[in-house]
Design a protein around this motif. Structure first.
Motif: not given
Length: 383
Positions: A269, A272, A284-285, A304, A306
């Motif tokens: 989180s 993100s 997207d992590i 990651i 982006k």
């Protein structure tokens, strides 16, 4: 036209079958006959239909623990509508669910259709209910636990054993949803102490002979406890983004410490949010763990992607009948056409909550219907 068979065309069995299906799917007819009549060297195709009866009255027999008035409002079957067995089956499931919510898991429900005197085309729909009493939890047993004590686990369960010294509560009534939640909680409890391989078998539920009490047994295999060996970040880094060093400074997980699932969620989180503050609302992590069972360690890599930058579009506020629109808007840290900001959105929510005017506040993000890479906001409040 509903019927595919046509005047002047040959009679085809497959088309008649399709016609019957189309008529049946209307739900208005209980019986459909199709036959041909020969007149003056020609055939007349006759569709003979028998209409279903209407519901003239709905009654409940044997129902005491559920409110009849509340239930009628939710039934699919309604008075003065056509009797539809599909809807009646839905209603049986609805009534069963209502009883299960109250702890009556042995409830038996059926239905009956009767004539109404003096009303030829109306029927009485009766739901026949045998409640059979509530099931109480008499015992909850955990097998295979070494790291956590029984009392530590059971004290946080939704399912709690009933004893003669305690009053009956919702937690002492056997509830399948509660058991499911307890299984999920047990798995989370262990994973948050590094037991990533924790395995919880399907619960075993044993009813006593009189079916008044249920004994719940949960079998677990703890597995190994893992610590963090190393942390790394890859993918979209550098330039106008973040370096790996900058991101690692923001993580809660640290090498040589226990691999906690709660800290992993926070770290995902956090990354993100950081990318969200740069306008990448759909970043997207992806955390990729590599476990070493012999060393009981985990190497964790965050990959990651982006995505594209996103901008705020329309900001709509709903539910504020008493509070003026501008009173809410002046608390916003984000505005139309600005680059997306996750932290700005979080601060906006806190600012509105601090006003103290609202019992509920929800912020829904949804892609714009007219512009690409634009997010509209619906801010819903309840005064």
């Amino acid at each position: 036209p509903l019927i595919g068979s046509k005047v002047g065309k040959p009679i085809e069995k497959e088309q008649i079958k399709e016609d019957i299906k189309e008529i049946h799917d209307l739900g208005f007819f209980s019986h459909i006959d199709v036959y041909s009549v020969e007149e003056n060297s020609s055939l007349t195709l006759v569709y003979e239909l028998k209409e279903k009866s209407a519901i003239g009255k709905i009654s409940f027999v044997g129902m005491e623990e559920v409110s009849e008035d509340d239930l009628k409002a939710e039934l699919a079957s309604k008075v003065y509508t056509i009797l539809d067995e599909r809807k009646i089956i839905e209603d049986l499931m609805l009534i069963e669910k209502k009883y299960q919510q109250k702890g009556f898991f042995l409830v038996d429900i059926s239905y009956r259709i009767d004539e109404i005197k003096g009303k030829k085309h109306e029927k009485e729909l009766s739901f026949i209910i045998s409640e059979n009493g509530k099931i109480l939890v008499s015992e909850v047993t955990i097998l295979g636990n070494k790291f956590f004590s029984d009392s530590k686990i059971l004290s946080q369960f939704m399912s709690q054993p009933y004893t003669n010294l305690t009053a009956i509560s919702s937690r002492s009534i056997y509830n399948r949803d509660f058991v499911t939640r307890d299984v999920e909680f047990l798995s989370y409890l262990y994973k948050d102490q590094g037991f990533s391989d924790i395995s919880v078998a399907d619960p075993i539920i044993h009813l006593d002979k009189d079916k008044s009490f249920a004994r719940i047994t949960l079998q677990i295999e703890e597995g190994e406890q893992y610590t963090v060996a190393s942390l790394s970040v890859g993918g979209d880094l550098g330039d106008d983004l973040y370096t790996e060093k900058e991101l690692l400074k923001n993580l809660n997980l640290t090498p040589k410490e226990i691999f906690k699932i709660s800290e992993l969620h926070k770290d995902v989180s956090r990354i993100s949010d950081l990318y969200g503050d740069l306008g990448y609302a759909y970043a997207d992590i992806n955390p990729i763990p590599e476990f070493d069972k012999e060393a009981r360690t985990v190497k964790l890599h965050f990959e990651i992607t982006k995505g594209k930058k996103v901008y705020f579009g329309q900001i709509n506020i709903k539910g504020h009948d008493k509070t003026r629109d501008n009173v809410i808007r002046r608390e916003l840290e984000v505005h139309d056409s600005e680059l997306y900001s996750g932290s700005g959105l979080t601060k906006s929510k806190k600012n509105i909550q601090r006003l103290g005017y609202f019992d509920e506040l929800k912020i829904q993000k949804k892609p714009s219907l007219t512009e690409e890479d634009v997010l509209d906001l619906d801010i819903s409040v309840k005064e």
